[in-house]
Scaffold this active site. Structure first.
Site, PDB file in Angstrom:
ATOM      1  N   ASN A   1      -8.629   0.765   7.081  1.00  0.00           N
ATOM      2  CA  ASN A   1      -7.464   0.591   8.070  1.00  0.00           C
ATOM      3  C   ASN A   1      -8.195   1.161   9.681  1.00  0.00           C
ATOM      4  OD1 ASN A   1      -5.160   0.208   9.362  1.00  0.00           O
ATOM      5  ND2 ASN A   1      -4.083   2.094   8.404  1.00  0.00           N
TER       6      ASN A   1
ATOM      7  N   GLY B   1      -9.564   5.366   2.339  1.00  0.00           N
ATOM      8  CA  GLY B   1     -10.141   6.164   3.185  1.00  0.00           C
ATOM      9  C   GLY B   1     -11.756   5.801   3.457  1.00  0.00           C
TER      10      GLY B   1
ATOM     11  N   HIS C   1      -7.617   9.549   4.238  1.00  0.00           N
ATOM     12  CA  HIS C   1      -7.335   8.381   5.296  1.00  0.00           C
ATOM     13  C   HIS C   1      -7.870   9.081   6.661  1.00  0.00           C
ATOM     14  CE1 HIS C   1      -4.378   7.410   2.322  1.00  0.00           C
ATOM     15  NE2 HIS C   1      -5.273   6.288   2.164  1.00  0.00           N
TER      16      HIS C   1
ATOM     17  N   ASP D   1       0.984  -1.182   0.066  1.00  0.00           N
ATOM     18  CA  ASP D   1       0.071   0.004   0.048  1.00  0.00           C
ATOM     19  C   ASP D   1       0.732   1.323   0.026  1.00  0.00           C
ATOM     20  OD1 ASP D   1      -2.347   1.156   0.094  1.00  0.00           O
ATOM     21  OD2 ASP D   1      -2.616   1.130   2.350  1.00  0.00           O
TER      22      ASP D   1
HETATM   23  P1  13P Z   1      -8.661   4.408   6.555  1.00  0.00           P
HETATM   24  O1  13P Z   1      -7.560   4.336   7.586  1.00  0.00           O
HETATM   25  O2  13P Z   1      -9.189   5.800   6.459  1.00  0.00           O
HETATM   26  O3  13P Z   1      -9.686   3.199   6.594  1.00  0.00           O
HETATM   27  O4  13P Z   1      -8.065   4.383   4.856  1.00  0.00           O
HETATM   28  C1  13P Z   1      -7.314   3.154   4.724  1.00  0.00           C
HETATM   29  C2  13P Z   1      -6.663   3.408   3.335  1.00  0.00           C
HETATM   30  O5  13P Z   1      -6.934   3.884   2.302  1.00  0.00           O
HETATM   31  C3  13P Z   1      -5.277   2.616   3.081  1.00  0.00           C
HETATM   32  O6  13P Z   1      -4.715   3.101   1.959  1.00  0.00           O
END
Ligand code: 13P
Length: 276
Positions: A223, A200, A171, A84
């Site tokens: 995440n 995100g 994010h 990522d």
């Molecule tokens: P979040 O932490 O907002 O869920 O985003 C995760 C993400 O886009 C990882 O690349």
């Protein structure tokens, strides 16, 4: 089974659902996510940031843990091991050489030509190793959205497998009202004809997720959701069990919270029962 993301995303796009990409943080995260996705018969993308690679002690360590757990837990759903937000060719190469099946080159902070150039170098190396490639165009830091013409030009110049546009998503926790430009998302999807990625996506309401999938999103990144949900349970557990010091008990007190959120998201994204 470890696979690249291409076939999974193409099928998801065609059939109107999205594959979840859950960021992993440690060995337990991998285990809980794999078990929850196996229970749901959902394909899954395990997303790994450079911070997590450092935390584990190297790319190969991450690969070995994921690969061993897939075998020892008898995981039969397709699993993608995805890097990522890599910032250069070398990070992508190290992941590919270590057995990752998918990489994201994030050149969104570079000028357009340099982003195209390095994305193409990554794609050439990745294709030779049967690895899928995600690119990013437009900043996810919330400043400005992806330009439609640029997106079209970018994909025609790179043939990237899937693209992460910026449509007001970011994010972490959103502050204030969440404004996602679905008209732009739909227009980009029509123009580029490759599956799109929504970064995100933690705690976005169900309508927004469904609209994003309708507009062409086939990979949804999560995440913060799992981190936050896990931490709430662990804090609660420590409060009611102040004398516990066994880390296995502390970490696993958040196991159900992670699994519940994974299964909720699998259901919402529609990936459940799409193991084939
Ligand atoms: P979040 O932490 O907002 O869920 O985003 C995760 C993400 O886009 C990882 O690349």
């Amino acid at each position: 089974m470890l696979v690249n993301a291409n076939e999974l995303l193409r099928k998801a796009s065609k059939e109107g659902y999205a594959i979840p990409a859950y960021n992993i943080n440690n060995m337990e995260w991998i285990k809980y996510i794999l078990e929850a996705c196996q229970a749901d018969k959902s394909p899954v993308i395990l997303a790994v940031t450079l911070g997590t690679i450092k935390y584990f002690g190297g790319y190969k360590v991450v690969f070995n843990v994921v690969n061993s757990l897939i075998k020892s837990l008898n995981i039969t759903v397709p699993v993608v091991l995805h890097l990522d937000h890599a910032h250069n060719f070398n990070e992508c190469k190290m992941a590919i050489d270590s057995g990752f099946t998918s990489v994201m080159f994030d050149g969104s902070s570079l000028d357009f030509e340099t982003n195209v150039k390095i994305t193409n170098e990554v794609i050439e190396y990745a294709k030779a190793h049967n690895v899928s490639v995600e690119a990013e165009l437009g900043s996810l830091a919330g400043e400005g959205h992806t330009d439609l013409q640029e997106a079209q030009w970018f994909v025609s110049q790179t043939n990237v497998d899937f693209l992460a546009p910026s449509i007001g998503n970011r994010h972490g926790f959103y502050r204030g009202e969440v404004k996602l430009d679905f008209d732009l998302l739909g227009a980009i999807c029509k123009a580029v004809k490759v599956p799109l990625v929504l970064h995100g996506a933690s705690f976005l309401d169900e309508n927004k997720i469904k609209t994003a999938i309708f507009c062409g999103v086939a990979k949804i990144n999560i995440n913060t959701d799992l981190q936050y949900s896990w931490s709430l349970k662990v804090k609660e557990y420590l409060k009611t069990n102040p004398d516990v010091y066994d880390p296995r008990l502390i970490i696993s007190s958040g196991e159900e919270a992670i699994k519940n959120r994974v299964r909720y998201n699998n259901n919402l994204f529609g990936s459940k029962n799409h193991e084939n």
